[in-house]
Write a protein that holds these residues in place. Sequence first.
Motif, PDB file in Angstrom:
ATOM      1  N   LYS A  57       0.854  -1.183   0.000  1.00  0.00           N
ATOM      2  CA  LYS A  57       0.000   0.000   0.000  1.00  0.00           C
ATOM      3  C   LYS A  57       0.894   1.238   0.000  1.00  0.00           C
ATOM      4  O   LYS A  57       1.550   1.551   0.984  1.00  0.00           O
ATOM      5  N   GLY A  58       0.903   1.955  -1.112  1.00  0.00           N
ATOM      6  CA  GLY A  58       1.808   3.078  -1.248  1.00  0.00           C
ATOM      7  C   GLY A  58       1.581   4.194  -0.252  1.00  0.00           C
ATOM      8  O   GLY A  58       2.503   4.926   0.091  1.00  0.00           O
ATOM      9  N   LEU A  93      -8.041   0.904   2.617  1.00  0.00           N
ATOM     10  CA  LEU A  93      -7.375  -0.394   2.733  1.00  0.00           C
ATOM     11  C   LEU A  93      -8.130  -1.504   1.991  1.00  0.00           C
ATOM     12  O   LEU A  93      -7.543  -2.330   1.318  1.00  0.00           O
ATOM     13  N   TYR A  94      -9.455  -1.562   2.166  1.00  0.00           N
ATOM     14  CA  TYR A  94     -10.302  -2.518   1.450  1.00  0.00           C
ATOM     15  C   TYR A  94      -9.821  -3.958   1.569  1.00  0.00           C
ATOM     16  O   TYR A  94      -9.549  -4.637   0.570  1.00  0.00           O
ATOM     17  N   VAL A  95      -9.682  -4.410   2.794  1.00  0.00           N
ATOM     18  CA  VAL A  95      -9.325  -5.805   3.078  1.00  0.00           C
ATOM     19  C   VAL A  95     -10.232  -6.291   4.202  1.00  0.00           C
ATOM     20  O   VAL A  95     -11.012  -5.534   4.779  1.00  0.00           O
ATOM     21  N   ARG A  96     -10.125  -7.569   4.523  1.00  0.00           N
ATOM     22  CA  ARG A  96     -10.902  -8.115   5.631  1.00  0.00           C
ATOM     23  C   ARG A  96     -10.391  -7.541   6.952  1.00  0.00           C
ATOM     24  O   ARG A  96      -9.199  -7.267   7.112  1.00  0.00           O
ATOM     25  N   PHE A  97     -11.316  -7.375   7.882  1.00  0.00           N
ATOM     26  CA  PHE A  97     -10.928  -6.840   9.183  1.00  0.00           C
ATOM     27  C   PHE A  97      -9.914  -7.784   9.831  1.00  0.00           C
ATOM     28  O   PHE A  97     -10.152  -8.986   9.930  1.00  0.00           O
ATOM     29  N   PRO A  98      -8.757  -7.273  10.267  1.00  0.00           N
ATOM     30  CA  PRO A  98      -7.681  -8.138  10.765  1.00  0.00           C
ATOM     31  C   PRO A  98      -7.956  -8.681  12.173  1.00  0.00           C
ATOM     32  O   PRO A  98      -8.099  -7.917  13.127  1.00  0.00           O
ATOM     33  N   SER A  99      -7.998  -9.988  12.311  1.00  0.00           N
ATOM     34  CA  SER A  99      -8.211 -10.595  13.630  1.00  0.00           C
ATOM     35  C   SER A  99      -7.015 -10.374  14.550  1.00  0.00           C
ATOM     36  O   SER A  99      -7.154 -10.397  15.778  1.00  0.00           O
ATOM     37  N   THR A 118     -13.979  -5.254   5.335  1.00  0.00           N
ATOM     38  CA  THR A 118     -15.078  -6.183   5.108  1.00  0.00           C
ATOM     39  C   THR A 118     -15.003  -7.304   6.153  1.00  0.00           C
ATOM     40  O   THR A 118     -14.100  -7.348   6.972  1.00  0.00           O
ATOM     41  N   GLY A 119     -15.985  -8.207   6.084  1.00  0.00           N
ATOM     42  CA  GLY A 119     -15.985  -9.347   6.990  1.00  0.00           C
ATOM     43  C   GLY A 119     -16.608  -9.030   8.336  1.00  0.00           C
ATOM     44  O   GLY A 119     -17.170  -7.950   8.548  1.00  0.00           O
ATOM     45  N   GLU A 120     -16.509  -9.977   9.239  1.00  0.00           N
ATOM     46  CA  GLU A 120     -17.108  -9.842  10.563  1.00  0.00           C
ATOM     47  C   GLU A 120     -16.095  -9.326  11.577  1.00  0.00           C
ATOM     48  O   GLU A 120     -14.882  -9.471  11.399  1.00  0.00           O
ATOM     49  N   ASN A 139     -17.492   1.458   7.170  1.00  0.00           N
ATOM     50  CA  ASN A 139     -16.826   0.320   6.547  1.00  0.00           C
ATOM     51  C   ASN A 139     -17.893  -0.571   5.920  1.00  0.00           C
ATOM     52  O   ASN A 139     -19.024  -0.122   5.669  1.00  0.00           O
ATOM     53  N   GLN A 140     -17.560  -1.809   5.669  1.00  0.00           N
ATOM     54  CA  GLN A 140     -18.524  -2.763   5.094  1.00  0.00           C
ATOM     55  C   GLN A 140     -18.565  -4.022   5.958  1.00  0.00           C
ATOM     56  O   GLN A 140     -18.621  -5.142   5.464  1.00  0.00           O
ATOM     57  N   LEU A 141     -18.549  -3.800   7.265  1.00  0.00           N
ATOM     58  CA  LEU A 141     -18.534  -4.901   8.217  1.00  0.00           C
ATOM     59  C   LEU A 141     -19.905  -5.574   8.266  1.00  0.00           C
ATOM     60  O   LEU A 141     -20.941  -4.909   8.181  1.00  0.00           O
TER      61      LEU A 141
END
Length: 365
Positions: A57-58, A93-99, A118-120, A139-141
């Motif tokens: 990610k620049g 960032l547009y990735v899954r939420f980091p556990s 995204t994601g839960e 976000n898109q949670l």
Amino acid sequence: MVEKIEHHTSPKNIIAMGSRSICLLILLVIIIPSSVMSESSDIKSLFTLRHSIAEEKGFLRSWFDLETPPCSWLGITCSGRSVVAIDLSSMPLYVRFPSCIGAFESLVLLNLSGCGFTGELPDTLGNLQRLQYLELNDNQLIGNLPASLYTLKMLKEMVLDNNLLHGQLSPAIGQLQHLTKLSISGNSISGGIPTELGSLQNLEFLDLHMNSLNGSIPAAFRNLSQLLHLDLSQNNLSGLIFSGISSLVNLMSLDLSSNNFVGPIPREIGQLENLRLLILGQNAFTATIPEEIGNLKRLQVLLLPECKLTGTIPWSISGLVSLEEFDISENHFDAELPTSIGLLGNLTQLIAKNAGLSGGAYRKN
């Protein structure tokens, strides 16, 4: 002749040396704070987080600069080498939420709003027992709020607006006794408002608008005496507006519009003398505007469109000396527009279209 003297290490000396080494080791363990051991763990977790969300990610260049220590990365705040704040708000960032976020057990602030996650939400959030500020809005949670979220008893602010969350609010929310702000608007939360929410006596800001909540407002809300802002609009709430609303003496903003409330507008609303904004439109009230509304000397906005109100507009409306915007359109009044409205020197907008009034219903800009 010089006699050669040899020094031999006796068993007793070996034991003594070994004892001194053990004591030194114990002393070092005592002197070095336990947090140092966890600090190295936090730094390691930052590299794990980088791998999860920021590869190539620049806009997070400092995260890949070999000369920049992890505690100096953009959005990272450390105390010593323990991570206490992560603020990457508005980073695309547009990735899954980091556990792995649950690894930062010293975290006080977590702001990942507007990142496109995204994601839960993971159960590992429950590891953040020192967390006070949680902002994950825009976000898109998806999914339910994890049960572990309700164990974060140090939380002061929880903002989850504008996601795709669903399920119900758990009665366990009553455990978050330090909450001053709870905002979960723009989701698909369903079911009733838990009575336990009324036990959060430090709450100043409550926004649950634009969900699928049903049932009535719990009577326990009378305990929320510190509340400044209450927005329950655009839900499926019904029943009466509880008379205990008069206990919310510090309330400055109240929006209950676009629900299915019935009955009269409670006279007790006239006791909320700090109100600046009152929006009750798009409900199914009966009767008319209560006389007591004229006590709201600080009220600037009063919106009552499509409320099925009848009767007359009280002369006491002239008491709203701070009123700037007044909307009573699409009602069923059967009277003239009172001339006392002309006494409202700060009024800049009056909307009374199809209100059943005579005497020059008009819109003033």
